[in-house]
Design a protein around this motif. Structure first.
Motif, PDB file in Angstrom:
ATOM      1  N   SER A  61       0.830  -1.206   0.000  1.00  0.00           N
ATOM      2  CA  SER A  61       0.000   0.000   0.000  1.00  0.00           C
ATOM      3  C   SER A  61       0.860   1.249   0.000  1.00  0.00           C
ATOM      4  O   SER A  61       0.609   2.207  -0.750  1.00  0.00           O
ATOM      5  CB  SER A  61      -0.928   0.002   1.224  1.00  0.00           C
ATOM      6  OG  SER A  61      -1.888  -1.025   1.137  1.00  0.00           O
ATOM      7  N   TYR A  62       1.897   1.262   0.836  1.00  0.00           N
ATOM      8  CA  TYR A  62       2.790   2.422   0.899  1.00  0.00           C
ATOM      9  C   TYR A  62       3.411   2.684  -0.469  1.00  0.00           C
ATOM     10  O   TYR A  62       3.431   3.828  -0.942  1.00  0.00           O
ATOM     11  CB  TYR A  62       3.878   2.179   1.936  1.00  0.00           C
ATOM     12  CG  TYR A  62       4.967   3.236   1.922  1.00  0.00           C
ATOM     13  CD1 TYR A  62       4.809   4.436   2.600  1.00  0.00           C
ATOM     14  CD2 TYR A  62       6.148   3.030   1.208  1.00  0.00           C
ATOM     15  CE1 TYR A  62       5.795   5.411   2.578  1.00  0.00           C
ATOM     16  CE2 TYR A  62       7.141   3.997   1.182  1.00  0.00           C
ATOM     17  CZ  TYR A  62       6.957   5.190   1.863  1.00  0.00           C
ATOM     18  OH  TYR A  62       7.935   6.152   1.829  1.00  0.00           O
ATOM     19  N   ILE A  69       0.669   3.973  -3.112  1.00  0.00           N
ATOM     20  CA  ILE A  69       0.122   5.288  -2.755  1.00  0.00           C
ATOM     21  C   ILE A  69       1.207   6.355  -2.866  1.00  0.00           C
ATOM     22  O   ILE A  69       0.986   7.438  -3.424  1.00  0.00           O
ATOM     23  CB  ILE A  69      -0.472   5.250  -1.329  1.00  0.00           C
ATOM     24  CG1 ILE A  69      -1.689   4.317  -1.286  1.00  0.00           C
ATOM     25  CG2 ILE A  69      -0.858   6.657  -0.872  1.00  0.00           C
ATOM     26  CD1 ILE A  69      -2.156   3.997   0.129  1.00  0.00           C
ATOM     27  N   GLN A  70       2.390   6.047  -2.352  1.00  0.00           N
ATOM     28  CA  GLN A  70       3.475   7.024  -2.352  1.00  0.00           C
ATOM     29  C   GLN A  70       3.942   7.335  -3.773  1.00  0.00           C
ATOM     30  O   GLN A  70       4.247   8.492  -4.098  1.00  0.00           O
ATOM     31  CB  GLN A  70       4.643   6.491  -1.517  1.00  0.00           C
ATOM     32  CG  GLN A  70       5.711   7.513  -1.205  1.00  0.00           C
ATOM     33  CD  GLN A  70       5.287   8.498  -0.123  1.00  0.00           C
ATOM     34  OE1 GLN A  70       4.178   8.403   0.412  1.00  0.00           O
ATOM     35  NE2 GLN A  70       6.141   9.453   0.185  1.00  0.00           N
ATOM     36  N   ASP A  87       1.369   9.598  -5.390  1.00  0.00           N
ATOM     37  CA  ASP A  87       1.412  10.921  -4.770  1.00  0.00           C
ATOM     38  C   ASP A  87       2.626  11.720  -5.223  1.00  0.00           C
ATOM     39  O   ASP A  87       2.540  12.913  -5.505  1.00  0.00           O
ATOM     40  CB  ASP A  87       1.437  10.753  -3.242  1.00  0.00           C
ATOM     41  CG  ASP A  87       1.577  12.068  -2.508  1.00  0.00           C
ATOM     42  OD1 ASP A  87       0.575  12.754  -2.313  1.00  0.00           O
ATOM     43  OD2 ASP A  87       2.722  12.416  -2.124  1.00  0.00           O
ATOM     44  N   ARG A 137      -0.540  14.908  -6.381  1.00  0.00           N
ATOM     45  CA  ARG A 137      -0.535  14.966  -4.927  1.00  0.00           C
ATOM     46  C   ARG A 137      -1.884  14.551  -4.373  1.00  0.00           C
ATOM     47  O   ARG A 137      -2.931  14.988  -4.853  1.00  0.00           O
ATOM     48  CB  ARG A 137      -0.184  16.369  -4.448  1.00  0.00           C
ATOM     49  CG  ARG A 137       1.202  16.832  -4.862  1.00  0.00           C
ATOM     50  CD  ARG A 137       2.304  16.122  -4.110  1.00  0.00           C
ATOM     51  NE  ARG A 137       2.466  16.647  -2.767  1.00  0.00           N
ATOM     52  CZ  ARG A 137       3.327  16.152  -1.886  1.00  0.00           C
ATOM     53  NH1 ARG A 137       4.062  15.110  -2.198  1.00  0.00           N
ATOM     54  NH2 ARG A 137       3.447  16.701  -0.700  1.00  0.00           N
ATOM     55  N   LEU A 138      -1.852  13.715  -3.354  1.00  0.00           N
ATOM     56  CA  LEU A 138      -3.062  13.253  -2.691  1.00  0.00           C
ATOM     57  C   LEU A 138      -3.194  13.954  -1.344  1.00  0.00           C
ATOM     58  O   LEU A 138      -2.212  14.117  -0.623  1.00  0.00           O
ATOM     59  CB  LEU A 138      -3.016  11.740  -2.476  1.00  0.00           C
ATOM     60  CG  LEU A 138      -2.936  10.866  -3.729  1.00  0.00           C
ATOM     61  CD1 LEU A 138      -2.692   9.412  -3.345  1.00  0.00           C
ATOM     62  CD2 LEU A 138      -4.210  10.986  -4.551  1.00  0.00           C
ATOM     63  N   ASP A 154      -4.312  14.307   2.628  1.00  0.00           N
ATOM     64  CA  ASP A 154      -4.221  13.370   3.746  1.00  0.00           C
ATOM     65  C   ASP A 154      -5.463  12.483   3.796  1.00  0.00           C
ATOM     66  O   ASP A 154      -5.371  11.282   4.063  1.00  0.00           O
ATOM     67  CB  ASP A 154      -4.081  14.140   5.061  1.00  0.00           C
ATOM     68  CG  ASP A 154      -2.760  14.899   5.153  1.00  0.00           C
ATOM     69  OD1 ASP A 154      -1.814  14.531   4.415  1.00  0.00           O
ATOM     70  OD2 ASP A 154      -2.674  15.843   5.944  1.00  0.00           O
ATOM     71  N   ARG A 186      -5.244   9.806   1.070  1.00  0.00           N
ATOM     72  CA  ARG A 186      -4.283   8.761   1.429  1.00  0.00           C
ATOM     73  C   ARG A 186      -4.892   7.818   2.460  1.00  0.00           C
ATOM     74  O   ARG A 186      -4.747   6.591   2.366  1.00  0.00           O
ATOM     75  CB  ARG A 186      -2.990   9.388   1.953  1.00  0.00           C
ATOM     76  CG  ARG A 186      -2.210  10.154   0.887  1.00  0.00           C
ATOM     77  CD  ARG A 186      -1.124  11.012   1.497  1.00  0.00           C
ATOM     78  NE  ARG A 186      -0.049  10.210   2.056  1.00  0.00           N
ATOM     79  CZ  ARG A 186       1.030   9.820   1.372  1.00  0.00           C
ATOM     80  NH1 ARG A 186       1.169  10.177   0.102  1.00  0.00           N
ATOM     81  NH2 ARG A 186       1.966   9.103   1.938  1.00  0.00           N
ATOM     82  N   ASP A 187      -5.563   8.378   3.451  1.00  0.00           N
ATOM     83  CA  ASP A 187      -6.215   7.529   4.452  1.00  0.00           C
ATOM     84  C   ASP A 187      -7.281   6.644   3.809  1.00  0.00           C
ATOM     85  O   ASP A 187      -7.423   5.461   4.157  1.00  0.00           O
ATOM     86  CB  ASP A 187      -6.844   8.385   5.551  1.00  0.00           C
ATOM     87  CG  ASP A 187      -5.817   8.950   6.525  1.00  0.00           C
ATOM     88  OD1 ASP A 187      -4.657   8.486   6.502  1.00  0.00           O
ATOM     89  OD2 ASP A 187      -6.174   9.853   7.305  1.00  0.00           O
ATOM     90  N   TYR A 233      -5.597   3.646   2.103  1.00  0.00           N
ATOM     91  CA  TYR A 233      -5.210   2.589   3.046  1.00  0.00           C
ATOM     92  C   TYR A 233      -6.441   1.819   3.535  1.00  0.00           C
ATOM     93  O   TYR A 233      -6.403   0.586   3.654  1.00  0.00           O
ATOM     94  CB  TYR A 233      -4.458   3.180   4.234  1.00  0.00           C
ATOM     95  CG  TYR A 233      -3.004   3.462   3.952  1.00  0.00           C
ATOM     96  CD1 TYR A 233      -2.075   2.420   3.876  1.00  0.00           C
ATOM     97  CD2 TYR A 233      -2.552   4.763   3.748  1.00  0.00           C
ATOM     98  CE1 TYR A 233      -0.739   2.684   3.601  1.00  0.00           C
ATOM     99  CE2 TYR A 233      -1.214   5.026   3.489  1.00  0.00           C
ATOM    100  CZ  TYR A 233      -0.314   3.985   3.409  1.00  0.00           C
ATOM    101  OH  TYR A 233       1.007   4.235   3.131  1.00  0.00           O
ATOM    102  N   GLU A 288      -2.767   6.447   7.136  1.00  0.00           N
ATOM    103  CA  GLU A 288      -1.353   6.833   7.112  1.00  0.00           C
ATOM    104  C   GLU A 288      -0.755   6.747   8.505  1.00  0.00           C
ATOM    105  O   GLU A 288       0.393   6.299   8.678  1.00  0.00           O
ATOM    106  CB  GLU A 288      -1.224   8.252   6.560  1.00  0.00           C
ATOM    107  CG  GLU A 288       0.190   8.736   6.376  1.00  0.00           C
ATOM    108  CD  GLU A 288       0.888   8.079   5.195  1.00  0.00           C
ATOM    109  OE1 GLU A 288       1.767   7.233   5.449  1.00  0.00           O
ATOM    110  OE2 GLU A 288       0.556   8.402   4.050  1.00  0.00           O
TER     111      GLU A 288
END
Length: 321
Positions: free
Chosen positions: A169-170, A173-174, A177, A182-183, A185, A188-189, A192, A211
């Motif tokens: 996931s990291y 997503i990263q 982003d 850009r995502l 917060d 991003r949550d 996840y 996150e």
């Protein structure tokens, strides 16, 4: 093209609304379609039809962050390599992956199977995703052994499954982003939390759902991580494997370097991945440009597009917002 921006937590998340697909010359479009089809179809296995059964939902909804993130092949490759680097930092996971998989003998086949599994998890109909995940769990039950230091491991251990799910996931997503868009917060949550649905089916009941939970898990695991020559063997193999089509292959080393840069700095130091494994300034810009262009290409054979058709949505639904 209209861009909708939302400011949350000091970050901007931009979603393209009414964005038209990037029109490519037919030969290039056809080559990319073939490349995606090849990467997501392991040889000798029946193809997965993401258009059937009609109207059957996936584990996540079309308006999810996950459907946007997993549609981009450039950031997906970057995120996938970063995830593997983090996985290999955990000695039990490293032994399980390196001693019980075909990666060294058949790296492309392993990448194809892993990519297809990710697509089925996100875009596949619920029934096919659950069946695939059940099959993976059966395989994990048979994977066990000892690390070189003598530590016993089982691939089905919840702690190891949580680490694998968290690093995946990291990475995805990263990568999206940093190199695509850009995502916020909140987004991003959400990503996840969306991933945790499939993670529980895999047996990763403690996989992060935000996150903050991911950061806690990374801190908890940090003392048990270590470097290994296998990390550099992996980078060498992935660098030599023809993942991208011939015309785009010069970009492949840059995507691998971009993946290294996604690994948190303390973990890079643990793995021995110094500055020479990272990107130059101009290379970082080229990777970002490639990833952003890839986000506007409509690949009609991509599982994301096929899944849209299954649910009665237009092919360009994910380009609209």
């Amino acid at each position: 093209m209209v861009v909708s921006e939302q400011i949350a937590g000091g970050r901007i998340v931009a979603w393209h609304r009414g964005a038209s697909p990037l029109v490519l010359p037919p030969p290039i479009q056809e080559r990319l379609e073939r490349c995606v089809a090849t990467l997501l179809q392991p040889g000798g296995e029946p193809p997965v039809d993401f258009t059937e059964p009609v109207d059957e939902p996936a584990l996540t909804r079309p308006e999810s962050v996950s459907w946007q993130v997993f549609r981009n092949p450039v950031s997906l490759m970057i995120g996938g390599v970063a995830a593997v680097l983090l996985e290999l930092a955990e000695p039990r996971v490293r032994s399980g992956v390196w001693d019980h998989s075909s990666f060294r003998a058949d790296p492309l086949g392993r990448l194809q199977r892993t990519g297809l599994a990710a697509m089925v998890t996100v875009y596949g109909p619920h029934s096919k995703a659950e069946a695939m995940i059940a099959g993976v769990r059966r395989l994990h039950e048979r994977v066990r052994g000892k690390t070189p230091s003598g530590r016993v491991y089982r691939a089905s251990e919840p702690e190891l499954l949580d680490w694998v799910q968290a690093t995946a996931s990291y990475g995805f997503i990263q990568a999206y982003d940093r190199y695509v868009r850009r995502l916020s917060d909140e987004a991003r949550d959400r990503a996840y939390a969306e991933a945790s649905v499939a993670a529980r089916l895999f047996g990763a009941t403690g996989a992060p759902r935000s996150e903050a939970e991911r950061e806690i898990l990374f801190r908890r695991m940090a003392d048990g991580l270590e470097g290994s020559p296998i990390v550099f063997e992996f980078l060498d193999i992935i660098g030599r494997t023809p993942v991208l089509p011939r015309g785009l292959r010069p970009l492949q080393p840059l995507l691998i370097r971009a993946a290294v840069e996604l690994v948190p700095a303390p973990m890079r130091r643990t793995l021995g991945l110094g500055p020479r494994y990272g990107l130059a300034f101009w290379q970082r810009g080229l990777v970002r440009l490639s990833a952003r262009l890839a986000d506007r290409v409509l690949l009609r054979g991509h599982p994301a597009v096929q899944a849209c058709r299954r649910l009665g949505l237009p092919d360009d639904y994910l380009l609209r917002g």
